[in-house]
Design a protein around this motif. Structure first.
Motif, PDB file in Angstrom:
ATOM      1  N   MET A 193      46.111  45.152  47.412  1.00  0.00           N
ATOM      2  CA  MET A 193      46.636  46.393  47.109  1.00  0.00           C
ATOM      3  C   MET A 193      46.098  46.785  45.769  1.00  0.00           C
ATOM      4  O   MET A 193      45.531  46.249  44.948  1.00  0.00           O
ATOM      5  CB  MET A 193      48.386  46.392  46.572  1.00  0.00           C
ATOM      6  CG  MET A 193      49.080  45.765  48.197  1.00  0.00           C
ATOM      7  SD  MET A 193      50.716  46.164  47.687  1.00  0.00           S
ATOM      8  CE  MET A 193      51.174  47.662  47.189  1.00  0.00           C
ATOM      9  N   ALA A 194      45.862  48.171  45.794  1.00  0.00           N
ATOM     10  CA  ALA A 194      44.719  48.644  44.446  1.00  0.00           C
ATOM     11  C   ALA A 194      45.691  48.721  43.322  1.00  0.00           C
ATOM     12  O   ALA A 194      45.033  48.538  42.183  1.00  0.00           O
ATOM     13  CB  ALA A 194      44.727  50.202  44.804  1.00  0.00           C
ATOM     14  N   ASP A 195      47.046  48.728  43.131  1.00  0.00           N
ATOM     15  CA  ASP A 195      47.819  48.619  42.032  1.00  0.00           C
ATOM     16  C   ASP A 195      48.173  47.125  41.518  1.00  0.00           C
ATOM     17  O   ASP A 195      49.068  46.861  40.744  1.00  0.00           O
ATOM     18  CB  ASP A 195      49.224  49.382  42.268  1.00  0.00           C
ATOM     19  CG  ASP A 195      50.057  49.090  43.309  1.00  0.00           C
ATOM     20  OD1 ASP A 195      49.532  48.227  43.991  1.00  0.00           O
ATOM     21  OD2 ASP A 195      51.043  49.515  43.478  1.00  0.00           O
ATOM     22  N   GLN A 196      47.666  46.246  42.228  1.00  0.00           N
ATOM     23  CA  GLN A 196      47.965  44.859  41.855  1.00  0.00           C
ATOM     24  C   GLN A 196      47.261  44.551  40.401  1.00  0.00           C
ATOM     25  O   GLN A 196      46.236  44.862  40.066  1.00  0.00           O
ATOM     26  CB  GLN A 196      47.579  43.709  42.752  1.00  0.00           C
ATOM     27  CG  GLN A 196      48.300  43.447  44.036  1.00  0.00           C
ATOM     28  CD  GLN A 196      47.697  42.170  44.752  1.00  0.00           C
ATOM     29  OE1 GLN A 196      46.496  42.008  44.776  1.00  0.00           O
ATOM     30  NE2 GLN A 196      48.637  41.355  45.230  1.00  0.00           N
ATOM     31  N   SER A 197      47.955  43.514  39.843  1.00  0.00           N
ATOM     32  CA  SER A 197      47.475  43.429  38.350  1.00  0.00           C
ATOM     33  C   SER A 197      46.280  42.304  38.896  1.00  0.00           C
ATOM     34  O   SER A 197      46.083  41.593  39.712  1.00  0.00           O
ATOM     35  CB  SER A 197      48.531  42.476  37.582  1.00  0.00           C
ATOM     36  OG  SER A 197      48.831  41.392  38.152  1.00  0.00           O
ATOM     37  N   PRO A 198      45.426  42.000  37.768  1.00  0.00           N
ATOM     38  CA  PRO A 198      44.535  41.079  37.817  1.00  0.00           C
ATOM     39  C   PRO A 198      44.962  39.590  38.212  1.00  0.00           C
ATOM     40  O   PRO A 198      44.438  38.876  38.833  1.00  0.00           O
ATOM     41  CB  PRO A 198      43.531  41.078  36.576  1.00  0.00           C
ATOM     42  CG  PRO A 198      43.893  42.476  36.060  1.00  0.00           C
ATOM     43  CD  PRO A 198      45.380  42.810  36.311  1.00  0.00           C
ATOM     44  N   THR A 199      46.180  39.301  37.567  1.00  0.00           N
ATOM     45  CA  THR A 199      46.695  38.100  37.575  1.00  0.00           C
ATOM     46  C   THR A 199      47.159  37.711  39.175  1.00  0.00           C
ATOM     47  O   THR A 199      46.783  36.929  39.875  1.00  0.00           O
ATOM     48  CB  THR A 199      47.929  38.015  36.739  1.00  0.00           C
ATOM     49  OG1 THR A 199      47.438  37.843  35.241  1.00  0.00           O
ATOM     50  CG2 THR A 199      48.666  36.501  36.904  1.00  0.00           C
ATOM     51  N   GLN A 200      48.048  38.802  39.440  1.00  0.00           N
ATOM     52  CA  GLN A 200      48.395  38.759  40.927  1.00  0.00           C
ATOM     53  C   GLN A 200      47.208  38.655  41.847  1.00  0.00           C
ATOM     54  O   GLN A 200      47.544  38.041  43.004  1.00  0.00           O
ATOM     55  CB  GLN A 200      49.566  39.922  41.169  1.00  0.00           C
ATOM     56  CG  GLN A 200      50.313  39.611  42.398  1.00  0.00           C
ATOM     57  CD  GLN A 200      51.244  38.587  42.561  1.00  0.00           C
ATOM     58  OE1 GLN A 200      51.829  38.163  41.455  1.00  0.00           O
ATOM     59  NE2 GLN A 200      50.960  37.566  43.407  1.00  0.00           N
ATOM     60  N   SER A 201      46.196  39.473  41.875  1.00  0.00           N
ATOM     61  CA  SER A 201      45.291  39.182  42.680  1.00  0.00           C
ATOM     62  C   SER A 201      44.809  38.083  42.921  1.00  0.00           C
ATOM     63  O   SER A 201      44.357  37.423  43.638  1.00  0.00           O
ATOM     64  CB  SER A 201      44.165  40.344  42.177  1.00  0.00           C
ATOM     65  OG  SER A 201      43.206  40.258  43.098  1.00  0.00           O
ATOM     66  N   HIS A 202      44.435  37.390  41.669  1.00  0.00           N
ATOM     67  CA  HIS A 202      43.825  36.080  41.685  1.00  0.00           C
ATOM     68  C   HIS A 202      45.110  34.862  42.354  1.00  0.00           C
ATOM     69  O   HIS A 202      44.568  33.948  43.107  1.00  0.00           O
ATOM     70  CB  HIS A 202      43.433  35.537  40.179  1.00  0.00           C
ATOM     71  CG  HIS A 202      43.247  34.189  40.308  1.00  0.00           C
ATOM     72  ND1 HIS A 202      41.757  33.751  40.537  1.00  0.00           N
ATOM     73  CD2 HIS A 202      43.832  33.005  40.152  1.00  0.00           C
ATOM     74  CE1 HIS A 202      42.041  32.289  40.460  1.00  0.00           C
ATOM     75  NE2 HIS A 202      43.030  31.840  40.214  1.00  0.00           N
ATOM     76  N   LEU A 203      46.142  35.192  41.978  1.00  0.00           N
ATOM     77  CA  LEU A 203      47.312  34.145  42.486  1.00  0.00           C
ATOM     78  C   LEU A 203      47.382  34.224  44.103  1.00  0.00           C
ATOM     79  O   LEU A 203      47.650  33.326  44.827  1.00  0.00           O
ATOM     80  CB  LEU A 203      48.655  34.280  41.786  1.00  0.00           C
ATOM     81  CG  LEU A 203      49.017  34.295  40.318  1.00  0.00           C
ATOM     82  CD1 LEU A 203      50.181  34.712  39.950  1.00  0.00           C
ATOM     83  CD2 LEU A 203      48.472  32.972  39.954  1.00  0.00           C
ATOM     84  N   ASP A 204      47.329  35.485  44.664  1.00  0.00           N
ATOM     85  CA  ASP A 204      47.261  35.859  45.869  1.00  0.00           C
ATOM     86  C   ASP A 204      45.976  34.951  46.746  1.00  0.00           C
ATOM     87  O   ASP A 204      46.144  34.343  47.851  1.00  0.00           O
ATOM     88  CB  ASP A 204      47.477  37.119  46.571  1.00  0.00           C
ATOM     89  CG  ASP A 204      48.592  37.928  45.975  1.00  0.00           C
ATOM     90  OD1 ASP A 204      49.535  37.066  45.818  1.00  0.00           O
ATOM     91  OD2 ASP A 204      48.424  39.240  46.163  1.00  0.00           O
ATOM     92  N   ASP A 205      44.690  35.318  45.950  1.00  0.00           N
ATOM     93  CA  ASP A 205      43.654  34.428  46.507  1.00  0.00           C
ATOM     94  C   ASP A 205      43.679  33.085  46.519  1.00  0.00           C
ATOM     95  O   ASP A 205      43.306  32.312  47.466  1.00  0.00           O
ATOM     96  CB  ASP A 205      42.471  34.873  45.834  1.00  0.00           C
ATOM     97  CG  ASP A 205      41.993  36.456  46.104  1.00  0.00           C
ATOM     98  OD1 ASP A 205      42.355  36.953  47.025  1.00  0.00           O
ATOM     99  OD2 ASP A 205      41.201  36.977  45.325  1.00  0.00           O
ATOM    100  N   ALA A 206      44.358  32.545  45.399  1.00  0.00           N
ATOM    101  CA  ALA A 206      44.380  31.212  45.343  1.00  0.00           C
ATOM    102  C   ALA A 206      45.518  30.579  46.242  1.00  0.00           C
ATOM    103  O   ALA A 206      45.042  29.568  46.999  1.00  0.00           O
ATOM    104  CB  ALA A 206      44.845  30.811  43.842  1.00  0.00           C
ATOM    105  N   GLU A 207      46.503  31.191  46.506  1.00  0.00           N
ATOM    106  CA  GLU A 207      47.607  30.800  47.485  1.00  0.00           C
ATOM    107  C   GLU A 207      46.930  30.778  48.945  1.00  0.00           C
ATOM    108  O   GLU A 207      47.010  29.691  49.634  1.00  0.00           O
ATOM    109  CB  GLU A 207      48.671  31.585  47.477  1.00  0.00           C
ATOM    110  CG  GLU A 207      49.690  31.626  48.637  1.00  0.00           C
ATOM    111  CD  GLU A 207      50.630  30.446  48.274  1.00  0.00           C
ATOM    112  OE1 GLU A 207      51.115  29.760  49.197  1.00  0.00           O
ATOM    113  OE2 GLU A 207      50.629  29.827  47.052  1.00  0.00           O
TER     114      GLU A 207
END
Length: 408
Positions: free
Chosen positions: A1-15
């Protein structure tokens, strides 16, 4: 999602994409300097884990980075099919630091442990006359030496063992800190005793004062190798070059790793005298990357930092700040504390919170640590940490505990 934080974006990729063999805190680090690290959103933290002692000299130490950069521009790998101009001098100086004759360079800590097991068995067959395929090694309850198949074969942690059998035979487990139990376990097939001078993964467990000296005498009397796994405890962490130094004990074999790579790349070593490592002959053991020029250059920089003793003296000077600060918390959300140098195990009152919860709450206060065994947290900042920075760690823990007790 465009409004995701950099932290959450990475956590999603890692998951989605990273194997779940770790359960890291939801902190995504991007930059490090000295004892401080910064995440992808600009938040700053004091790194009080130091890569499980791999970062003893901090993030981006100029001497270590400079050695790596210089070597990167010249030669990084030859394999051991050829000599390099970096390996001989590194092994000479590391052996001298340890008071030994020879070094077997490897990469990871687990590789060093596996190599020492092989060396001890071959030594037992060739030097002691133990029948082929019958050599045994005594290990300690609560040990942590790595996670290879052979090493988890003698782990007593069910998380490390369950589902990974069948296991490698040849190991006898005895209680940690009990010389009499070791003596009772020694028989004609015993070739070595493998021991951590301080059990790091176990929660910075320090054995009774008489244990290491008694073990040294026993191994000498029974002609058994004493192998000290100093992968976490060595290279200045405890205020001495090796944790064994606190007991005036010199093992037959040192196992080194983590800090030997300066936080730049994996470097490990088995260090012993010629009568032990001399059992290895061409073809009996090897490693494509072990002792490569880049690793040797970085390892040399680490040895050069430790040889004068300044860092060890600094650790001794700062240790009381950590010890006194943590001991003052006993009875105030802490049930026990063990400190040696800049290494501490802190037992959080399990009725208050788990170790993982403590780590999460400390991260919110800008201090990174890691839990082990439920309610224990480990503190191990880089050895270059100042007294004021140690106080930051202690104060954050005290404030977090006070807040938790008020809310309970």
């Amino acid at each position: 999602m465009a409004d995701q934080s950099p932290t959450q974006s990475h956590l999603d990729d890692a998951e989605r994409s990273v194997a779940h063999n770790y359960a890291p805190l939801p902190v995504v680090l991007q930059h490090g300097s000295g004892v401080w690290v910064t995440d992808v959103e600009g938040r700053r933290y004091l790194d009080a884990l130091a890569g499980y002692s791999a970062l003893n000299f901090g993030h981006g130490h100029p001497g270590i980075i400079g050695a790596a950069q210089q070597q990167l521009a010249t030669l990084t790998l030859t394999s051991r099919a050829f000599h390099s101009d970096r390996l001989g001098g590194f092994c000479r100086d590391l052996a001298a630091l340890c008071g030994k004759d020879m070094v077997l360079p490897m990469n990871t800590g687990a590789e060093a442990v596996e190599s020492a097991i092989k060396v001890a068995r071959k030594w037992g067959v060739e030097r002691r006359g133990v029948p082929q395929d019958q050599a045994t090694i005594i290990v300690m309850d609560g040990n942590f030496h790595g996670r290879t198949t052979t090493i988890v074969s003698f782990s007593t942690d069910p998380v490390a063992r369950d589902g990974f059998g069948p296991f490698t035979p040849g190991f006898t487990v005895v209680p940690y800190g009990d010389v009499a139990a070791v003596e009772a376990a020694i028989d004609d097939t015993t070739v070595a005793v493998l021991v951590e001078p301080i059990q790091g993964e176990g929660g910075v467990v320090i054995p009774p004062a008489e244990f290491l000296p008694g073990l040294r005498r026993l191994c000498t009397d029974r002609q058994v190798l004493m192998i000290a796994d100093e992968i976490q405890s060595g290279l200045g962490r405890t205020g001495r070059t090796f944790a064994c130094d606190h007991a005036d004990v010199v093992p037959d074999v040192y196992l080194l790793g983590k800090a030997l790579g300066g936080g730049v790349l994996p470097v490990s070593a088995v260090v012993a005298d010629r009568d032990v490592l001399g059992v290895l002959t061409p073809g009996t053991h090897g490693s494509t990357f072990g002792g490569n020029p880049l690793a040797a250059a970085v390892g040399q920089a680490v040895v050069d930092l430790l040889a004068p003793g300044d860092i060890q003296e600094h650790v001794q000077a700062v240790e009381p700040v950590l010890r006194d600060g943590l001991e003052a918390l006993i009875g105030h959300g802490v049930t026990g504390v063990r400190v040696r140098g800049l290494w501490a195990g802190v037992d959080i009152d399990p009725g208050l919170m788990t170790g993982k919860q403590a780590c999460l709450r400390l991260a919110e206060r800008g201090v990174l640590v890691k839990e082990t065994h439920g309610s224990t947290i480990r503190i191990a900042p880089p050895l270059i940490v100042t007294a004021d920075e140690v106080q930051v760690i202690v104060d954050a823990l005290a404030e977090m505990l006070d807040e938790a007790q008020l809310a309970a």
